[in-house]
Design a protein around this motif. Structure first.
Motif, short mmCIF file in Angstrom:
data_model
loop_
_atom_site.label_atom_id
_atom_site.label_comp_id
_atom_site.label_asym_id
_atom_site.label_seq_id
_atom_site.Cartn_x
_atom_site.Cartn_y
_atom_site.Cartn_z
N ILE A 128 38.52 54.49 81.79
CA ILE A 128 36.59 53.88 82.15
C ILE A 128 36.12 54.28 80.58
O ILE A 128 35.92 55.46 79.77
N VAL A 194 33.13 51.89 89.40
CA VAL A 194 33.95 53.25 88.69
C VAL A 194 34.75 53.52 89.58
O VAL A 194 35.24 54.78 90.05
N LEU A 198 38.24 55.32 90.88
CA LEU A 198 37.79 56.53 90.89
C LEU A 198 38.85 57.41 92.18
O LEU A 198 40.01 58.59 92.39
N ILE A 208 43.60 57.77 85.66
CA ILE A 208 42.79 57.29 84.81
C ILE A 208 42.55 58.11 83.23
O ILE A 208 42.50 59.04 83.04
N PRO A 210 39.30 58.70 81.29
CA PRO A 210 37.45 57.84 80.79
C PRO A 210 37.63 58.44 79.11
O PRO A 210 38.20 59.30 78.31
N ARG A 219 31.84 63.30 85.30
CA ARG A 219 32.21 62.58 86.86
C ARG A 219 33.45 62.27 86.95
O ARG A 219 33.36 62.44 88.15
N VAL A 220 34.16 61.73 86.16
CA VAL A 220 35.64 60.90 86.37
C VAL A 220 36.55 62.93 86.90
O VAL A 220 36.85 62.75 88.01
N GLN A 221 35.87 63.78 86.15
CA GLN A 221 37.21 64.68 86.60
C GLN A 221 35.97 65.50 87.77
O GLN A 221 37.45 66.10 88.58
N ALA A 224 38.05 61.91 90.56
CA ALA A 224 38.87 61.50 89.85
C ALA A 224 39.39 62.04 91.89
O ALA A 224 40.10 63.11 91.92
N VAL A 228 44.24 62.60 86.23
CA VAL A 228 42.98 61.48 84.97
C VAL A 228 43.84 62.90 83.22
O VAL A 228 44.21 63.78 83.15
#
Length: 424
Positions: A128, A194, A198, A208, A210, A219-221, A224, A228
C-alpha cells in the motif's frame, strides 16, 4: 454494508484468490523465467516511455490543481532519466542471485539426520503506497524475483502513472509465460480497498508493506490483521562530531538534506558538536542556505546564525520532506545519541567524524535500522545497498530491518533427510 462497499469487497476477494493461485506457480518458477519477465518488462518501460510520461503528466496536472507541496510533486514526477532508472532497476534485480531455494544453513545430527534451512517465498504480499509511481516497478520486480505474488494499491495521485507502469510489468510476465496475476494493481481508489487488504483478503495476503506518510503507516499498523513490515517516517539525523573534516561536513550535510528533500532518507535534523561550532556551523549553514534551505535552530544556532528561525519542540519531531532543516548544538556525542534516540524514528542516522571511538559508540548505542559514517543519509536505499531496489525501509525489528530486498521477502523451511531413523 452498502452496495459500493459490497462491490469493493467482491473485487478485492477476486484479486486475492487470483494472487494466491499465481503465488503457487511462482514458488517454483525457474530463475530464467523470472529473469526473462524482468528484462522484458524493462524493455517495455523504455518502449512505452512516451505513454508513461503522458500518464504522469495527467497525474501532475490533477495534483497541482489540489495544491500539492513541492516535495510531493517531486516524488510524483517522472522524467526520462527516472524512467531509465526504473528500467535499469528491473535489469539489476534480474542480475541478482535468486534467493529461492538457497541453503541458509546445513548441519548433521548424531543420529545421521541431515538438516537444511532453505529460503522459500512468503506467498502473497500486499503493498500500500502513496505518491511514488516507481514503487509499482520496484515492488513488482522484487516480489517476482523472490517468488511472491503481489497486490499493489497505490494512491489516487499516481493512479494513471502506476497503471501505465503495471501494464509494462504484465508485458514482461506474458513474455516469460508466467501468471499475469502475479503482479496485480487494485483498480479502485476507494479507501475501502485498503481496509480489505488490511483484513487479509480472507487469508490470502501473507504480509503488508506500507509505503507512505505517517497517517497511512499509522492506519496500517492499527488495523492490519496480517503481519506488517513496519516503515515509520524517515526522521533522519546527521551528527557533525568534533573531529569532523569541515569540507566533508559541508558536502555530506548538503547532500543528505538537499539531494532530494522528499525521500525518506533525507536528513531532517542536524546536530553539531559544541567544540566545532566556531569553525563548522556557519559554513555548513551557509551552504544549505545557498541551496535555498530554511534553517530552524536552537538558541545557540539562532544567536550565531541570524538567518535561522527559532526551532519549536515540534520541529525536532518533524519529517519535513521539504527544504527545511532543524539544527541543534550538542555538548558531546552522548547528548547527540540521546537526542536521536528520543526524537528519531529508527530509520537512518549518520555521523561525520575522524574519531574511531566516536564512530564505534554511535554505531553501538543508536538503535536505528541504518547507520552511516562519513556518508550521506540519502544512501538509505536498497539500490545503493546492491539489492537492485527495495520494497521499503523497514524500521521494525521483526523479520526484516532496513532496505527490504529479495532475501527479506523470503521466509524459510527446514528440509530433513534421513535413512530410516525413528525416534526413541
Amino acid at each position: 454494508m452498502n452496495a459500493m462497499d459490497s462491490d469493493v469487497k467482491s473485487i478485492m476477494t477476486a484479486i486475492g484468490q487470483r494472487a494466491r493461485k499465481a503465488a503457487r506457480v511462482l514458488a517454483y518458477a525457474t530463475t530464467d523465467a523470472k529473469n526473462l519477465a524482468l528484462t522484458a518488462a524493462a524493455d517495455a518501460i523504455i518502449t512505452e516511455s512516451l505513454a508513461l510520461l503522458a500518464a504522469n503528466a495527467e497525474d501532475i496536472v490533477a495534483a497541482k490543481e489540489r495544491g500539492i507541496s513541492s516535495a510531493f510533486l517531486d516524488r510524483l514526477t517522472l522524467t526520462d532519466k527516472r524512467i531509465e532508472a526504473i528500467a535499469q532497476g528491473l535489469r539489476d534485480i534480474a542480475a541478482l542471485p535468486d534467493p529461492v531455494g538457497t541453503v541458509m544453513a546445513n548441519w548433521q545430527r548424531p543420529n545421521g539426520l541431515d538438516i537444511s534451512r532453505v529460503r522459500t517465498p512468503l506467498g502473497v504480499i500486499g503493498v500500500i503506497f502513496e505518491s511514488r509511481p516507481n514503487v509499482t516497478a520496484d515492488a513488482g520486480a522484487l516480489t517476482l524475483k523472490s517468488g511472491n505474488a503481489v497486490i499493489l494499491r497505490g494512491g489516487s495521485d499516481s493512479a494513471r502513472t502506476s497503471r501505465a507502469i503495471h501494464a509494462c510489468l504484465v508485458q514482461g510476465l506474458e513474455a516469460a509465460g508466467l501468471p499475469l496475476n502475479a503482479i496485480q494493481i487494485v483498480p479502485t481508489t476507494d479507501r475501502a480497498a485498503v481496509g480489505e487488504m488490511l483484513a487479509g483478503l480472507g487469508g490470502t495476503i501473507d504480509v503488508i508493506v506500507p509505503r507512505g506518510g505517517k497517517s497511512l503507516v499509522g492506519r496500517v499498523q492499527d488495523e492490519a490483521k496480517v503481519p506488517v513490515f513496519a516503515h515509520l517516517e524517515g526522521l533522519c539525523h546527521t551528527f557533525i562530531d568534533k573531529s569532523a573534516s569541515l569540507v566533508m561536513a559541508i558536502n555530506v550535510t548538503v547532500n543528505a538534506k538537499m539531494r532530494r528533500t522528499g525521500v525518506c532518507g533525507a536528513t531532517e535534523t542536524l546536530l553539531v558538536h559544541r567544540d566545532v561550532v566556531g569553525t563548522h556551523l556557519k559554513p555548513v549553514l551557509d551552504a544549505l542556505v545557498a541551496r535555498r534551505c530554511e534553517i530552524r535552530g536552537d538558541e545557540t544556532v539562532v544567536r550565531l546564525f541570524p538567518d535561522a528561525k527559532p526551532a519549536t519542540e515540534d520541529d525536532w519531531h518533524t519529517e519535513y520532506e521539504d527544504a527545511i532543516i532543524s539544527v541543534k548544538v550538542v555538548d558531546d556525542i552522548a547528548q547527540a545519541i540521546a537526542h536521536i534516540e528520543h526524537y528519531g524514528s529508527h530509520h537512518t542516522e549518520a555521523i561525520i567524524s575522524e574519531d574511531p571511538a566516536s564512530v564505534a559508540r554511535f554505531f553501538t548505542e543508536i538503535d536505528s535500522a541504518i547507520l552511516l559514517h562519513n556518508a550521506s543519509t540519502q544512501f538509505a536505499d536498497g539500490g545503493e545497498f546492491g539489492f537492485g531496489g527495495e520494497i521499503g525501509i523497514a524500521t521494525g525489528k521483526f523479520h526484516a530491518r532496513g532496505p527490504v530486498g529479495l532475501e527479506q521477502l523470503c521466509s524459510f523451511k527446514y528440509q530433513v533427510r534421513g535413512s530410516g531413523q525413528t525416534r526413541p
